[in-house]
Design an enzyme around this catalytic site. Structure first.
Site, short mmCIF file in Angstrom:
data_model
loop_
_atom_site.label_atom_id
_atom_site.label_comp_id
_atom_site.label_asym_id
_atom_site.label_seq_id
_atom_site.Cartn_x
_atom_site.Cartn_y
_atom_site.Cartn_z
N PHE A 66 -11.48 -2.83 9.94
CA PHE A 66 -12.83 -3.14 9.49
C PHE A 66 -12.89 -4.50 8.79
O PHE A 66 -13.88 -5.23 8.91
CB PHE A 66 -13.35 -2.03 8.56
N CYS A 89 -5.69 -2.01 15.17
CA CYS A 89 -5.52 -0.81 15.98
C CYS A 89 -6.29 0.33 15.33
O CYS A 89 -6.04 0.68 14.18
CB CYS A 89 -4.04 -0.45 16.10
N GLU A 94 -10.48 12.87 14.35
CA GLU A 94 -11.34 14.04 14.53
C GLU A 94 -12.80 13.78 14.20
O GLU A 94 -13.65 14.62 14.47
CB GLU A 94 -10.81 15.19 13.66
N HIS A 97 -15.73 8.37 12.66
CA HIS A 97 -15.29 7.15 11.98
C HIS A 97 -14.80 6.11 12.99
O HIS A 97 -15.12 4.93 12.88
CB HIS A 97 -14.18 7.51 10.99
N PHE A 122 -11.06 -10.73 19.92
CA PHE A 122 -10.99 -9.30 19.62
C PHE A 122 -9.69 -8.73 20.21
O PHE A 122 -9.65 -8.32 21.36
CB PHE A 122 -12.22 -8.60 20.22
N ARG A 136 0.31 -0.43 24.74
CA ARG A 136 -0.44 -1.69 24.80
C ARG A 136 -0.01 -2.69 23.74
O ARG A 136 -0.61 -3.75 23.59
CB ARG A 136 -1.93 -1.38 24.67
#
Length: 165
Positions: A66, A89, A94, A97, A122, A136
């Site tokens: 963030f 990353c 669950e 968020h 990005f 990745r």
């Protein structure tokens, strides 16, 4: 070809300009450090391999993904850079968020790029699980950090070319 069948960091079909004339910032999220560290290693080495001088790479850590856009904004405000690479990353959990963070970072990177008229790349993995992130970040699908560095060089070169035309 399906993503699961290819290395996404293969640049054999494209020309990468020399990064020698450019200065880049890299902002790296500390959250999911094993993954973001691998992304950073790939990005940094790719910049060096493509001619960017080590003295022209400015790296700063931020707590999480963030904060990447704020970090990019601070860097572009305070350093004479040709672009910023944001590496993070976010792994699906669950709750929703994940959705809010991914959208905020993608939109924030775009807004910072437009504000400063500089590329803000990005390089954030948005995966369903840790294994996809590992795949990745230097695994079987390449390294998104490498891809982000190549993108930064190509975009900085494009901006430089258009300034001289």
């Amino acid at each position: 070809m399906a993503t699961q069948l290819k290395n996404l960091s293969d640049f054999s079909n494209t020309t990468i300009p020399s990064g020698a004339p450019y200065r880049f910032g890299i902002v790296v999220a500390e959250w999911n450090a094993k993954i973001t560290g691998a992304l950073y290693g790939g990005a940094y080495q790719s910049l060096i391999d493509n001619g960017v001088l080590a003295d022209n790479i400015f790296t700063y850590a931020v707590p999480g993904s963030f904060e990447l856009t704020s970090g990019a904004d601070i860097l572009l405000k305070n350093k004479n850079l040709d672009g910023v690479i944001c590496l993070g990353c976010v792994i699906q959990g669950e709750t929703r968020h994940f959705d809010f963070i991914c959208a905020a970072v993608a939109n924030g990177a775009t807004n910072v790029a437009l504000k400063y008229e500089k590329p803000v790349i990005f390089g954030v993995l948005t995966t369903d699980n840790e294994q996809q992130a590992i795949d990745r970040a230097g695994g079987k699908h390449g390294n998104k950090g490498v891809e982000a560095a190549v993108t930064a060089i190509k975009m900085a070169d494009m901006a430089a070319q258009l300034k001289t035309d």
